[in-house]
Design a protein around this motif. Structure first.
Motif, mmCIF file in Angstrom:
data_model
loop_
_atom_site.group_PDB
_atom_site.id
_atom_site.type_symbol
_atom_site.label_atom_id
_atom_site.label_comp_id
_atom_site.label_asym_id
_atom_site.label_seq_id
_atom_site.Cartn_x
_atom_site.Cartn_y
_atom_site.Cartn_z
ATOM 1 N N ASP B 22 57.320 7.900 -50.714
ATOM 2 C CA ASP B 22 57.641 6.548 -51.178
ATOM 3 C C ASP B 22 56.421 5.893 -51.806
ATOM 4 O O ASP B 22 55.300 6.077 -51.334
ATOM 5 N N TYR B 24 54.281 2.376 -53.149
ATOM 6 C CA TYR B 24 53.992 0.967 -52.836
ATOM 7 C C TYR B 24 53.504 0.706 -51.422
ATOM 8 O O TYR B 24 52.917 -0.318 -51.154
ATOM 9 N N PRO B 51 50.152 7.798 -59.888
ATOM 10 C CA PRO B 51 49.471 6.508 -60.028
ATOM 11 C C PRO B 51 49.240 5.857 -58.662
ATOM 12 O O PRO B 51 50.080 5.957 -57.769
ATOM 13 N N MET B 53 47.261 2.266 -56.605
ATOM 14 C CA MET B 53 46.782 0.901 -56.842
ATOM 15 C C MET B 53 46.057 0.414 -55.604
ATOM 16 O O MET B 53 46.318 0.860 -54.501
ATOM 17 N N GLY B 117 51.327 3.888 -56.696
ATOM 18 C CA GLY B 117 51.899 2.961 -57.671
ATOM 19 C C GLY B 117 53.316 3.313 -58.070
ATOM 20 O O GLY B 117 53.997 2.553 -58.763
ATOM 21 N N GLU B 118 53.758 4.474 -57.660
ATOM 22 C CA GLU B 118 55.117 4.970 -57.915
ATOM 23 C C GLU B 118 55.414 5.936 -56.781
ATOM 24 O O GLU B 118 54.487 6.471 -56.185
ATOM 25 N N PRO B 119 56.694 6.205 -56.505
ATOM 26 C CA PRO B 119 56.966 7.328 -55.604
ATOM 27 C C PRO B 119 56.354 8.590 -56.206
ATOM 28 O O PRO B 119 56.263 8.708 -57.423
ATOM 29 N N PHE B 121 56.168 12.841 -56.316
ATOM 30 C CA PHE B 121 56.776 14.126 -55.970
ATOM 31 C C PHE B 121 55.719 15.013 -55.329
ATOM 32 O O PHE B 121 54.605 15.119 -55.832
#
Ligand SMILES: [Fe+2]
Lengths: 408, 238
Positions: B22, B24, B51, B53, B117-119, B121
């Motif tokens: 997941d 975030y 990505p 953050m 910053g994204e899910p 893989f």
């Protein structure tokens, strides 16, 4: 949520950009053959941030050359032939005509071979090509196409149409070999399990809707790298659709409709679509300026969006509604966005490969591609324990009954 | 302890897998949830082009932010992580390459509180934390290096001893603390190398010894004849 810089990296496509360099390694739909009629066509082409013109070169073959432009031209500007001047010192790009579309190669080195996808293998009688303008970035246009869950909401029909009237339209056929209209399956089972598999051409995306009585609806769609999808339209036809950048903020969808058993009724397909688009720039008549013909009364009884029965309009509204370039600093993807996550991984890998001069690492750019066939793209209803085999069999049956060689 | 100790190979419950971490949340939290979903006690995963953050002043326990305001954004180019269950969540260690877009001062270690910053893989191997049932065929094993013997010969023998025809082995190197930058002297020379069992396959081991705390090699079954085709396919894709 990615920073603006990382968003720019995957969305911007002009000369010298990272994603643009990847797209330029593949054949790009540049115009419909319908646009290039007559002995000496002169067709304006606005592609990947470049202002071009399709015409006959010195030896008589079609080529793309650069055209003279003025700064106030609109992105999809479509001047008359006699108002077009060729820029003599601009680049010239090779083109080929394939199944109703003129494809251009704007990258360095040798253009790749075309894979043997169904849309390229089917005889001309069994394919039909069309295009339409969307006023947004190509990536968000592509990403809606690889989200199998959105159809249950965005394309929700509150009533089911008689499937007899479904020719040439999407989602209006009966699901697989049942009497259940697809619209009902999508409406009643809105939370598919989504499986994504990397393939030699891109991604195979399987959406499983587990229904009652131990039955599962299996819908297989595909992402074809870099910017196309291949999805079922009806039991008879598939859609292969490219989301082709005009520039960073506008794109055309180009679709080849491919029919398995029967020839395509091209006149009917063209008339259906010309009713919704204006010429010569193929801009949709329902658009932001007229609120996509949104009708709150219709929304109460007929469709989720209140924008009529043409699902293209729903998609157009959804992707244009994100803004010219989707602001991904405010985006939240979940695990249901599995295909989008996998696609961005492929795109970033490809960007890295181009930067490192490892073009062989790009999908379909190393070795022969004529063995790349299909892709399998269909709807099936199967016993839950047996969905893999049933989905495969449904596609094999359709291919076996087909008059052209659709074997895989 | 047991006869197997001369080879120090432990067949365990576990399997190769693919999943999406997941986005975030802090990386450590997403990893913990992934392990809980699969029932893993340990896992080894790799991620690519993910990505990340780092929002200034945002505590790790704060909810997922709605937008990305003043922030440092970056990208994991590639990373291999070992996660093990601990009393207070998971312990993460590993090696990788990452960068910060906006010129954040580069650090030697990658904080597990960094948010994706994204899910993302991932592919990896999960381990259930128990010795494999002696009667069932295990497709994953842990091993501890026998430094007195040549590495290759030792891994080949281990493959045979597990009853496998072929394996891939990942050397995790010296235990590192935290997530470190992938430098030349990072000892993980056996990143996904394949080993064939010797002709004279040794008998599969069965034992009930406790699992090793400091395993340094992870082996996955690549035998063509294994009953679960999907497990083989997943192992091949690692
Ligand atoms: Fe759609």
């Amino acid at each position: 949520m990615i920073s603006q810089k990382l968003n720019d990296q995957i969305t911007r496509v002009g000369p010298g950009t990272a994603a643009g360099a990847v797209l330029r390694r593949y054949w790009q739909p540049a115009a419909l053959v319908d646009e290039a009629q007559g002995e000496n066509p002169v067709v304006p082409v606005n592609l990947l941030g470049e202002r071009l013109v399709l015409l006959r070169g010195e030896s008589g073959e079609l080529v793309l050359k650069t055209r003279v432009t003025t700064p106030d031209e609109s992105p999809a500007f479509y001047p008359d032939a006699d108002a077009i001047d060729v820029l003599d010192d601009g680049p010239t790009y090779p083109v080929v005509e394939k199944k109703g579309i003129v494809f251009a190669y704007m990258g360095p080195g040798e253009a790749p071979e075309f894979p043997n996808f169904d849309c390229f293998r089917a005889p001309d009688s069994h394919v039909f090509a069309f295009k339409g303008l969307w006023e947004c970035n190509w990536l968000q246009a592509l990403e809606v196409g690889i989200d199998p869950a959105h159809a249950s909401f965005l394309h929700r029909f509150l009533q089911d149409e008689d499937p007899e009237d479904s020719y040439g339209k999407q989602f209006r056929d009966k699901a697989a070999h049942t009497d259940m209209p697809m619209t009902q399956v999508l409406r009643e089972y809105p939370r598919p399990d989504i499986e994504v598999e990397e393939t030699e051409f891109g991604l195979k995306i399987t959406a499983l809707r587990h229904m009652e009585n131990d039955l599962t609806h299996v819908r297989v769609t595909n992402q074809i790298f870099p910017e196309a999808i291949c999805i079922p339209m009806s039991r008879e036809m598939t859609i292969t659709q490219w989301h082709v950048p005009i520039d960073d903020e506008n794109c055309y969808w180009y679709t080849i409709f491919t029919s398995f058993a029967k020839p395509v009724d091209k006149d009917l397909m063209r008339a259906q679509r010309l009713k919704e688009h204006r010429l010569p720039d193929y801009a949709p008549l329902k658009n932001r300026s007229n609120n996509y013909h949104y009708d709150p009364e219709e929304q109460k009884s007929l469709t989720y969006t209140g924008m009529g029965l043409d699902i293209n309009v729903h998609d157009q509204w959804a992707v244009e509604g994100l803004g010219r370039i989707q602001d991904r600093t405010r985006e939240h993807l979940g695990r249901g966005d599995a295909a989008i996550v996998r696609y961005r991984l492929m795109l970033r890998k490809a960007i890295k490969a181009v930067e490192n001069n490892k073009e062989d690492a790009l999908p379909m750019r190393a070795g022969p591609v004529n063995g790349i066939v299909g892709p399998l793209s269909n709807d099936a209803i199967a016993s839950t324990g047996d969905w893999k085999e049933a989905s495969w069999q449904a596609d094999m049956q359709r291919r076996a009954e087909c008059p052209w060689d659709a074997s895989v | 302890m047991m006869a197997v100790m001369d080879c120090a190979v432990w067949p365990v419950t576990g399997h190769a897998f693919e999943d999406i971490l997941d986005g975030y949340f802090p990386l450590g939290e997403s990893v913990r949830q992934m392990m809980a979903r699969h029932g893993f006690a340990s896992m080894w995963i790799t991620l690519l082009h993910a990505p990340v953050m780092n929002i200034r002043g945002l505590p790790p326990t704060a909810p997922v932010p709605l937008s990305l305001p003043k922030t440092y954004s970056g990208m994991i180019d590639d990373m291999a992580l070992v996660a093990t269950q601990a009393d207070d969540g998971v312990r993460l260690s590993g090696v990788g390459d990452w960068f910060w877009v906006d010129g954040r001062e580069e650090t030697e270690t990658f904080p597990p509180s960094t948010r994706l910053g994204e899910p993302a893989f991932v592919r990896g191997i999960g381990v259930g934390g128990e010795a494999a049932d002696a009667n069932a065929r295990a497709t994953v094993a842990l091993a501890r290096r026998d430094v007195s013997r040549p590495l290759e010969a030792w891994l080949e023998e281990a493959t045979g001893r597990l009853g496998w025809q072929a394996s891939r082995a990942w050397g995790l190197g010296k235990p590192v603390s935290g997530i470190r930058r992938d430098t030349d002297d990072t000892p993980h020379a056996l990143f996904g190398r394949r080993f064939e069992a010797p002709d004279r396959a040794a008998k599969a081991s069965s034992h009930s010894s406790p699992l090793p705390a400091n395993w340094d090699y992870l082996l996955v079954d690549l035998s063509a004849d294994q009953p679960d085709e999907e497990a083989l396919e997943l192992a091949r894709r690692l």
